[in-house]
Design an enzyme around this catalytic site. Structure first.
Site, PDB file in Angstrom:
ATOM      1  N   LEU A 109      -3.294   8.467   9.178  1.00 55.82           N
ATOM      2  CA  LEU A 109      -4.161   9.607   8.873  1.00 55.82           C
ATOM      3  C   LEU A 109      -5.634   9.231   8.937  1.00 55.82           C
ATOM      4  CD1 LEU A 109      -2.132  11.018   5.847  1.00 55.82           C
ATOM      5  CD2 LEU A 109      -2.294  12.064   8.117  1.00 55.82           C
TER       6      LEU A 109
ATOM      7  N   ARG B 202       3.344   0.733  17.345  1.00 56.47           N
ATOM      8  CA  ARG B 202       3.994   1.399  18.468  1.00 56.47           C
ATOM      9  C   ARG B 202       3.064   1.511  19.675  1.00 56.47           C
ATOM     10  NH1 ARG B 202       7.121   6.313  15.332  1.00 56.47           N
ATOM     11  NH2 ARG B 202       5.363   6.238  13.882  1.00 56.47           N
TER      12      ARG B 202
ATOM     13  N   VAL C 223       1.671  -6.232  13.037  1.00 54.44           N
ATOM     14  CA  VAL C 223       0.854  -7.146  12.236  1.00 54.44           C
ATOM     15  C   VAL C 223       1.674  -7.932  11.219  1.00 54.44           C
ATOM     16  CG1 VAL C 223      -1.289  -5.860  12.575  1.00 54.44           C
ATOM     17  CG2 VAL C 223       0.173  -5.319  10.615  1.00 54.44           C
TER      18      VAL C 223
ATOM     19  N   TYR D 101      -0.841  -3.141  -3.947  1.00 54.63           N
ATOM     20  CA  TYR D 101      -2.289  -2.989  -3.835  1.00 54.63           C
ATOM     21  C   TYR D 101      -3.008  -4.148  -4.521  1.00 54.63           C
ATOM     22  CZ  TYR D 101      -1.624   1.869  -2.274  1.00 54.63           C
ATOM     23  OH  TYR D 101      -1.279   2.999  -1.585  1.00 54.63           O
TER      24      TYR D 101
END
EC number: 1.3.1.122
Length: 396
Positions: A40, A67, A85, A182
Site C-alpha cells: 500500500l 513477485r 528479501v 516490530y
C-alpha cells in the site's frame, strides 16, 4: 496526484532556514530503495518520489518486491527488482550493487503462525537488506522503517488476550512485555545504523491504512470493494461484518499517500531524524457513515448494525470464488482470484475490534502538518480500485 506536502506549514520554514542542507540536496540526486514496493505505502512512494515537485525530487527509484512486476505499476518510472528479501544470498546478489542509494524506505513484512516466528522471519528480512546496503552505499543517509500501531498492543495474533496500552497511543509509551516483531525490527535498525557515521533513521507507525495494492495482505479498501461487488451481484444487502464499537464508535485511518509524505519528510528534514512517529489522517469517522458511502458506490442497499450477529467475512466469503469468477468474466475485469483480492482475515480484525486511537501531536510538533479528510480518502481509494479494473466501475 494531489500532494499535500508539509511544506505548507512550519517544516518549510525549518528547512529553508538550513540553507546548507538544501544546497547539498540540490547537488546530489536522491536515490530511493523501496522495499515492499507493491504494498500500500510502497506503491504510493513509487508514484510520488519521481515527481518533480516532490521534496528532493525527482528521485531515482529502485523498487523491490518478491513477485514479478505487476501490470498495475508498469507505468511507474522506477527500476523494478524482483527479490525475496528473506533469502540472504539473493539479497546480497541483487541489492548490494545498488551503490548509489541514498535513502531506504522499508515497508514490507511477512506473516507466520506465531509471534516468535514473526520476530525471526521479519527480523531476518530487514537485516538482510541492511547488511547488503549499508556497507555498499557510501552516500546512504537515512532509513525509514514502517511498522504500525500493533507496536502498542501485545501481539498481532492475539492482542485482545495479551492486552495493550490505554489510548490515546503516544510514541513514548514503553514496550509491552511480550514478543512483537516490530520491537525486533526496531532493535535491528538501531544497531545497524551504528555501522555508518551520520546514518539516521525514522520509524513510522500507521494504524489502518487506506490505499491501493492488489498484493497487500492488509488491503482493507480493496477487500470491502470486493465484498460490495459480490453483494451487488447476488442482490444482497451490504451487511456490516463487525462489532458495535466499530460501527458506532470513533475510528481513524492513515491514507497511504499521507504515510509516504511523512516518510519523505522524515528522510529529508533534520528535525525528524532518529525519531518514531505515529501517522493517521488527523480526523475521526464512524464506520456506520463510511458504510453508506461504500453502499452508494456499488449500488447496493446499506445494512445497519445487527445486534447479536456474528457475521465474519472469512466465513461468508469462503465459498464465493465462483461468484467472483462470474463477476470478473461478465465485466471484463483484470483476471484475479477471490483469495488474492479479498483479505477477509484483515477486514474481520479491523471491523470486529474497537479502534485504538493514536496521537499525532509529536509529528506536528516536529513540523509535519499533513492531514487527510477520511471520507474523501475512502472515496479516492475506492475510485482507484475501480480505475484499475479490479471491480466493476459503474453501478446503478
Amino acid at each position: 496526484m494531489s500532494l499535500s506536502w508539509w511544506r505548507a506549514g512550519a517544516a518549510k520554514k525549518r528547512m529553508d532556514d538550513d540553507e546548507s542542507l538544501l544546497v547539498k540536496q540540490q547537488q546530489q540526486q536522491c536515490v530511493a530503495l523501496i522495499v515492499g514496493v507493491t504494498g500500500l505505502v510502497g506503491n504510493s512512494l513509487a508514484e510520488m518520489l519521481p515527481l518533480p515537485d516532490t521534496p528532493g525530487g525527482p528521485w531515482k527509484v529502485y523498487g523491490v518486491a518478491r513477485r514479478a512486476r505487476p501490470s498495475w505499476n508498469e507505468d511507474q518510472p522506477m527500476t523494478y527488482i524482483s527479490c525475496d528479501v528473506s533469502n540472504t544470498g539473493e539479497v546480497e546478489a541483487k541489492l548490494s550493487p545498488l551503490s548509489d542509494v541514498t535513502h531506504i524506505f522499508y515497508a514490507t513484512w511477512t506473516s507466520r503462525s506465531t509471534e516468535e516466528e514473526n520476530c525471526e522471519a521479519n527480523g531476518k528480512m530487514l537485516k538482510n537488506v541492511l547488511d547488503a546496503m549499508i556497507p555498499n552505499c557510501p552516500n546512504l543517509k537515512h532509513i525509514c522503517l514502517q511498522t504500525g500501531r500493533f507496536h502498542y498492543v501485545a501481539s498481532v495474533v492475539d492482542w485482545k488476550i495479551n492486552g495493550s496500552h490505554d489510548t490515546p497511543l503516544t510514541e513514548d509509551l514503553p514496550r509491552l512485555k511480550t514478543n512483537n516483531f516490530y520491537y525486533t525490527q526496531e532493535d535491528i535498525l538501531l544497531e545497524e545504523v551504528k555501522r555508518k557515521e551520520g546514518l539516521t533513521w525514522s520509524v513510522h507507525r500507521p494504524g489502518t491504512i487506506f490505499g491501493f495494492s492488489p498484493y497487500s495482505m492488509m488491503n482493507l479498501v480493496g477487500t470491502l470493494c470486493v465484498y460490495a461487488a459480490i453483494c451487488k451481484q447476488e442482490g444482497a444487502v451490504l451487511r456490516f461484518p463487525g462489532c458495535k464499537g466499530a460501527w458506532d464508535g470513533h475510528s481513524d485511518c492513515a491514507d497511504a499517500d499521507l504515510i509516504a509524505e511523512q516518510q519523505i519528510w522524515a528522510a529529508l528534514d533534520p528535525h525528524a531524524k532518529n525519531q518514531a512517529f505515529n501517522v493517521s489522517n488527523g480526523d475521526l469517522f464512524k464506520w456506520k457513515h463510511l458504510w453508506k458511502v461504500l453502499a452508494d458506490q456499488f449500488g447496493v442497499e446499506c445494512g445497519d448494525y445487527e445486534e447479536g450477529q456474528q457475521l465474519r467475512l472469512q466465513d461468508v466469503m469462503k465459498d464465493k470464488g465462483p461468484v467472483w469468477d462470474k463477476i470478473v468474466a461478465e465485466n471484463g475485469l483484470s483476471n484475479t482470484k477471490l483469495e488474492d483480492v479479498g483479505k477477509w482475515w484483515f477486514s474481520d480484525t479491523i471491523l470486529w475490534n474497537e479502534c485504538r486511537l493514536d496521537s499525532m501531536n509529536k509529528s506536528k510538533e516536529h513540523g509535519f502538518l499533513g492531514f487527510r479528510n477520511s471520507k474523501n480518502c475512502f472515496l479516492y481509494w475506492i475510485h482507484k480500485v475501480k480505475a484499475y479494473n479490479l471491480v466493476p466501475s459503474t453501478y446503478t
